[in-house]
Design a protein around this motif. Structure first.
Motif, PDB file in Angstrom:
ATOM      1  N   LYS A  78       0.837  -1.203   0.000  1.00 17.85           N
ATOM      2  CA  LYS A  78       0.000   0.000   0.000  1.00 17.85           C
ATOM      3  C   LYS A  78       0.872   1.253   0.000  1.00 17.85           C
ATOM      4  CE  LYS A  78      -3.981   2.113   2.267  1.00 17.85           C
ATOM      5  NZ  LYS A  78      -4.983   1.987   3.378  1.00 17.85           N
ATOM      6  N   LYS A  79       1.885   1.299   0.865  1.00 17.67           N
ATOM      7  CA  LYS A  79       2.762   2.467   0.933  1.00 17.67           C
ATOM      8  C   LYS A  79       3.601   2.593  -0.339  1.00 17.67           C
ATOM      9  CE  LYS A  79       3.144   3.050   5.928  1.00 17.67           C
ATOM     10  NZ  LYS A  79       4.068   3.127   7.090  1.00 17.67           N
ATOM     11  N   LEU A  80       3.993   1.453  -0.894  1.00 18.24           N
ATOM     12  CA  LEU A  80       4.778   1.471  -2.128  1.00 18.24           C
ATOM     13  C   LEU A  80       3.943   2.024  -3.283  1.00 18.24           C
ATOM     14  CD1 LEU A  80       7.550   0.727  -3.252  1.00 18.24           C
ATOM     15  CD2 LEU A  80       6.696  -1.569  -3.697  1.00 18.24           C
ATOM     16  N   THR A  81       2.687   1.628  -3.351  1.00 18.15           N
ATOM     17  CA  THR A  81       1.788   2.135  -4.389  1.00 18.15           C
ATOM     18  C   THR A  81       1.613   3.647  -4.258  1.00 18.15           C
ATOM     19  OG1 THR A  81       0.590   0.040  -4.514  1.00 18.15           O
ATOM     20  CG2 THR A  81      -0.549   1.990  -5.330  1.00 18.15           C
ATOM     21  N   LEU A  83       3.724   5.767  -2.847  1.00 24.09           N
ATOM     22  CA  LEU A  83       4.985   6.425  -3.202  1.00 24.09           C
ATOM     23  C   LEU A  83       5.155   6.498  -4.717  1.00 24.09           C
ATOM     24  CD1 LEU A  83       8.399   6.304  -1.599  1.00 24.09           C
ATOM     25  CD2 LEU A  83       8.251   5.574  -3.981  1.00 24.09           C
ATOM     26  N   ARG A  84       4.851   5.399  -5.409  1.00 19.06           N
ATOM     27  CA  ARG A  84       4.962   5.416  -6.880  1.00 19.06           C
ATOM     28  C   ARG A  84       4.037   6.470  -7.478  1.00 19.06           C
ATOM     29  NH1 ARG A  84       4.931  -0.530  -6.754  1.00 19.06           N
ATOM     30  NH2 ARG A  84       2.721  -0.402  -7.233  1.00 19.06           N
ATOM     31  N   ARG A  85       2.843   6.585  -6.954  1.00 20.67           N
ATOM     32  CA  ARG A  85       1.861   7.542  -7.483  1.00 20.67           C
ATOM     33  C   ARG A  85       2.292   8.985  -7.234  1.00 20.67           C
ATOM     34  NH1 ARG A  85      -3.245   7.047  -4.237  1.00 20.67           N
ATOM     35  NH2 ARG A  85      -2.092   8.494  -2.903  1.00 20.67           N
ATOM     36  N   ASP A  86       2.844   9.244  -6.029  1.00 16.86           N
ATOM     37  CA  ASP A  86       3.124  10.616  -5.618  1.00 16.86           C
ATOM     38  C   ASP A  86       4.526  11.092  -5.980  1.00 16.86           C
ATOM     39  OD1 ASP A  86       0.607  10.597  -4.552  1.00 16.86           O
ATOM     40  OD2 ASP A  86       1.269  10.390  -2.459  1.00 16.86           O
ATOM     41  N   ARG A  87       5.516  10.182  -6.028  1.00 18.18           N
ATOM     42  CA  ARG A  87       6.907  10.603  -6.126  1.00 18.18           C
ATOM     43  C   ARG A  87       7.610  10.147  -7.398  1.00 18.18           C
ATOM     44  NH1 ARG A  87       7.490  14.295  -4.893  1.00 18.18           N
ATOM     45  NH2 ARG A  87       9.669  14.344  -4.225  1.00 18.18           N
ATOM     46  N   ILE A  88       6.925   9.338  -8.217  1.00 20.90           N
ATOM     47  CA  ILE A  88       7.561   8.804  -9.417  1.00 20.90           C
ATOM     48  C   ILE A  88       6.685   9.107 -10.627  1.00 20.90           C
ATOM     49  CG2 ILE A  88       8.413   6.728 -10.587  1.00 20.90           C
ATOM     50  CD1 ILE A  88       8.838   5.450  -7.868  1.00 20.90           C
ATOM     51  N   GLY A  89       7.335   9.518 -11.722  1.00 23.05           N
ATOM     52  CA  GLY A  89       6.650   9.669 -12.999  1.00 23.05           C
ATOM     53  C   GLY A  89       7.110   8.560 -13.935  1.00 23.05           C
ATOM     54  N   PHE A  90       6.207   8.088 -14.779  1.00 26.03           N
ATOM     55  CA  PHE A  90       6.545   7.023 -15.727  1.00 26.03           C
ATOM     56  C   PHE A  90       6.215   7.459 -17.150  1.00 26.03           C
ATOM     57  CE2 PHE A  90       5.648   4.665 -11.792  1.00 26.03           C
ATOM     58  CZ  PHE A  90       6.795   3.884 -11.699  1.00 26.03           C
ATOM     59  N   ILE A  91       7.139   7.173 -18.068  1.00 25.13           N
ATOM     60  CA  ILE A  91       6.893   7.394 -19.492  1.00 25.13           C
ATOM     61  C   ILE A  91       7.321   6.118 -20.209  1.00 25.13           C
ATOM     62  CG2 ILE A  91       7.347   8.807 -21.521  1.00 25.13           C
ATOM     63  CD1 ILE A  91       8.371  10.993 -19.586  1.00 25.13           C
TER      64      ILE A  91
END
Length: 246
Positions: A78-81, A83-91
């Motif tokens: 849950k915390k990893l999800t 963090l990915r949503r808030d702190r990481i961008g994906f292209i």
């Protein structure tokens, strides 16, 4: 300059016993904030596994991954999800846009999923930066491939992520459009201090980065600073020959 991402002795093994395959073999590397790094290597060298582990999409078998000061390997799903949503961008090479949403809705989707009200000034700035101000009401099917990738870049930038991970972001684009998209990524680093880690097989794409790091057989085996397409191509040729003999 502090690190946006740090991997320490990361190993990733698939399978067990005699059938085990080691995709990453004790990788240690740092990516400083406000830098643009390209990751290259022969097919099967571990590039995709590296990106998945660094971005928290996959868990390493051993070692640690630290992103924006947070140790990812200790986080629950849950915390990893979050963090990915808030702190990481994906292209990605596939633009991964939602066809039923407009350009504006696709760009602000990560914020809405996080329950955050879009910062209108920031959204406007990002939209102007990627040249989409006249396309906000369009849907993905009404856009060219290059325009769709611009939407994906804007979507990645609008959350102010600690780092953007790009996986072959120009692989589906023609040469001219690819250069325009890479120019936008370069601009986001130079002007906005964004951190980008890009996996690519293209020496021209890699030449837009500050440095190129090379993977072979699951290990980082060298790097180039201030690369040109020619120096990258030469190193890849030698790397391929070396990797084939190893």
């Amino acid at each position: 300059m502090s690190d946006a991402v740090r991997l320490t002795q990361v190993r990733k093994t698939y399978g067990k016993g005699s059938g085990a395959v080691t995709a990453l073999d004790g990788v240690s590397i740092r990516f400083q904030r406000g830098t643009f790094t390209a990751v290259m290597g022969p097919s099967g060298s571990g590039k995709s596994t590296f990106l998945h582990c660094a971005a928290g999409l996959d868990r390493p078998t051993e070692g640690s991954v630290e992103l924006d000061g947070t140790e990812l390997t200790q986080l629950g799903e849950k915390k990893l999800t979050t963090l990915r949503r808030d702190r990481i961008g994906f292209i990605f090479q596939a633009f991964n846009l939602l066809p039923a949403l407009t350009v504006a809705q696709n760009i602000t989707l990560p914020l809405r999923l996080a329950g955050r009200r879009p910062d209108r000034a920031l959204v406007d700035q990002v939209v102007r930066g990627v040249g989409l101000a006249q396309r906000l009401g369009h849907r993905p099917a009404q856009l060219s491939g290059g325009q769709q990738q611009r939407v994906a870049i804007a979507r990645a930038l609008v959350t102010r992520p600690a780092v953007i991970f790009a996986d072959e972001p120009t692989g589906a684009l023609d040469t001219r459009t690819a250069r325009e998209v890479l120019g936008l990524l370069r601009q986001s680093v130079t002007e906005a201090g964004q951190t980008i880690v890009m996996v690519t097989h293209d020496p021209v794409a890699a030449s837009f980065a500050d440095r190129v790091v090379f993977l072979a057989d699951g290990r980082f085996v060298g790097e180039l600073a201030q690369p040109t397409a020619d120096t990258v191509a030469e190193r890849m040729t030698n790397l391929g020959a070396w990797a084939g003999v190893a």
